[in-house]
Design an enzyme around this catalytic site. Structure first.
Site, PDB file in Angstrom:
ATOM      1  N   ASN A   1       0.878  -1.170   0.000  1.00  0.00           N
ATOM      2  CA  ASN A   1       0.000   0.000   0.000  1.00  0.00           C
ATOM      3  C   ASN A   1       0.919   1.225   0.000  1.00  0.00           C
ATOM      4  OD1 ASN A   1      -1.826   2.032   0.475  1.00  0.00           O
ATOM      5  ND2 ASN A   1      -2.241   1.455   2.603  1.00  0.00           N
ATOM      6  N   TRP A   2       1.054   1.814  -1.163  1.00  0.00           N
ATOM      7  CA  TRP A   2       1.989   2.945  -1.290  1.00  0.00           C
ATOM      8  C   TRP A   2       1.449   4.240  -0.698  1.00  0.00           C
ATOM      9  CZ3 TRP A   2       4.085   2.664  -7.042  1.00  0.00           C
ATOM     10  CH2 TRP A   2       4.902   1.529  -7.166  1.00  0.00           C
ATOM     11  N   LYS A   3       0.158   4.289  -0.409  1.00  0.00           N
ATOM     12  CA  LYS A   3      -0.466   5.526   0.085  1.00  0.00           C
ATOM     13  C   LYS A   3      -0.188   6.671  -0.909  1.00  0.00           C
ATOM     14  CE  LYS A   3      -0.066   3.535   4.607  1.00  0.00           C
ATOM     15  NZ  LYS A   3       0.003   3.691   6.040  1.00  0.00           N
TER      16      LYS A   3
ATOM     17  N   HIS B   1      -9.530   1.734   4.926  1.00  0.00           N
ATOM     18  CA  HIS B   1      -8.227   1.891   5.587  1.00  0.00           C
ATOM     19  C   HIS B   1      -8.367   2.908   6.721  1.00  0.00           C
ATOM     20  CE1 HIS B   1      -4.089   3.054   6.326  1.00  0.00           C
ATOM     21  NE2 HIS B   1      -3.756   1.892   5.819  1.00  0.00           N
TER      22      HIS B   1
ATOM     23  N   GLU C   1      -6.626   5.326   7.626  1.00  0.00           N
ATOM     24  CA  GLU C   1      -6.404   6.722   7.229  1.00  0.00           C
ATOM     25  C   GLU C   1      -7.645   7.301   6.549  1.00  0.00           C
ATOM     26  OE1 GLU C   1      -2.695   5.947   5.215  1.00  0.00           O
ATOM     27  OE2 GLU C   1      -1.825   5.505   7.166  1.00  0.00           O
TER      28      GLU C   1
ATOM     29  N   GLU D   1      -5.527  -4.182  10.979  1.00  0.00           N
ATOM     30  CA  GLU D   1      -4.475  -3.175  11.140  1.00  0.00           C
ATOM     31  C   GLU D   1      -4.780  -2.332  12.376  1.00  0.00           C
ATOM     32  OE1 GLU D   1      -2.393  -2.212   7.191  1.00  0.00           O
ATOM     33  OE2 GLU D   1      -4.175  -0.971   7.283  1.00  0.00           O
TER      34      GLU D   1
ATOM     35  N   GLY E   1       2.459   2.736  10.673  1.00  0.00           N
ATOM     36  CA  GLY E   1       3.467   3.781  10.479  1.00  0.00           C
ATOM     37  C   GLY E   1       4.179   4.193  11.744  1.00  0.00           C
TER      38      GLY E   1
ATOM     39  N   SER F   1       3.359  -1.575  10.555  1.00  0.00           N
ATOM     40  CA  SER F   1       4.801  -1.644  10.821  1.00  0.00           C
ATOM     41  C   SER F   1       5.417  -3.006  10.484  1.00  0.00           C
ATOM     42  CB  SER F   1       5.097  -1.252  12.274  1.00  0.00           C
ATOM     43  OG  SER F   1       4.730   0.102  12.486  1.00  0.00           O
TER      44      SER F   1
HETATM   45  P1  PGA Z   1       2.826   0.691   7.640  1.00  0.00           P
HETATM   46  O1  PGA Z   1       1.372   0.888   6.996  1.00  0.00           O
HETATM   47  O2  PGA Z   1       3.354  -0.632   7.098  1.00  0.00           O
HETATM   48  O3  PGA Z   1       3.621   1.852   7.154  1.00  0.00           O
HETATM   49  O4  PGA Z   1       2.655   0.639   9.120  1.00  0.00           O
HETATM   50  C1  PGA Z   1       0.479  -0.187   6.841  1.00  0.00           C
HETATM   51  C2  PGA Z   1      -0.821   0.303   6.269  1.00  0.00           C
HETATM   52  O5  PGA Z   1      -1.286   1.375   6.640  1.00  0.00           O
HETATM   53  O6  PGA Z   1      -1.431  -0.358   5.402  1.00  0.00           O
END
Ligand code: PGA
Length: 241
Positions: free
Chosen positions: A7-9, A94, A96, A165, A171, A202
């Site tokens: 997931n590159w965001k 997600h 976010e 998650e 993150g 993470s």
């Molecule tokens: P992260 O993000 O690996 O940077 O913790 C995971 C995600 O949000 O899908």
């Protein structure tokens, strides 16, 4: 089959996408087909990504979608638009999207339904916040998010993937323990039956193997560590062992 997702965001321009994918495909040459590999770049990179990935063992996903087919929804992207660009998976709900952009369980439910109607596989994300974990609410939160996101749908477990998650692990460099993830994953399977459950938060090349050694961790959703092609390729290779 295990599913390993990047997931590159909001990272990488089309040019950077091309460079990454050319390198990544070289790095995973010779990797067996016993794991599904999925890359979810931003919308603006889907076109170039599909040019490079079609015919390879790497699938293409999107990070979001709108649930309507078309119309006056400025700034939104429909599933038909995504399908034409080779997208076969969409990340839905997600954290976010939920906590920065205010997506509700009701909206997430509409997106899951729309994906299933279009034959696109949703990866539905669920996870508790730190204060919910500290209050002993983790399983309650997960159950409620799943019930609401899947409301009106029966027998979907074979057509969707779930990503657990924990919000505090995303993150932060502070992942859940593999044992904590296992507990939540087995709870999700008690609720939904036979469903693929990925862990995210993470994940890196060093800890990926420990997560995947848990009986109910069926894949990984990787953010930060997927931005570098060699670190994501390492995670893919770990998942094959
Ligand atoms: P992260 O993000 O690996 O940077 O913790 C995971 C995600 O949000 O899908």
């Amino acid at each position: 089959m295990k599913l390993i997702v990047a997931n590159w965001k909001m990272n990488k321009t089309p040019k950077e996408t091309k460079e990454y994918l050319e390198t990544f495909l070289r790095l995973i040459e010779g990797v067996d087909d016993n794991v599904e590999i999925l890359i979810c770049p931003p919308f603006t990179s889907l076109c170039i990504a599909w040019d490079i990935l079609k015919g390879s063992k790497v699938k293409l996903g999107a990070q979001n979608c709108h649930y309507e087919q078309k119309g006056a929804f400025t700034g939104e992207i429909s599933l038909d638009m995504l399908k034409e660009l080779g997208v076969s998976y969409v990340i839905v709900g997600h954290s976010e999207r939920r906590w920065i952009f205010g997506e509700t369980d009701e909206l997430i439910n509409k997106k899951v339904i729309a994906c299933l109607e279009k034959g696109i596989r949703p990866i539905l994300c669920v996870g508790e916040k730190m204060e919910e974990r500290e209050a002993g609410m983790t399983l309650k939160v997960i159950e409620s998010q799943l019930k609401l996101a899947l409301s009106g749908l029966d027998e979907v477990s074979e057509r969707i993937d779930i990503a657990y998650e924990p919000v505090w692990a995303i993150g932060s460099g502070n992942p859940a323990t593999p044992e904590d993830a296992q507990l939540v994953h087995s709870f999700i399977k008690e609720l939904l039956g036979k469903v693929r459950v990925l862990y995210g938060g993470s994940v890196n090349p060093q800890n990926a193997g420990e997560f995947l050694s848990m009986p109910d961790v069926d894949g990984l959703l990787v953010g930060g560590a997927s931005l570098d092609p060699s670190s994501f390729a390492q995670i893919v290779k770990v998942s094959q062992r």
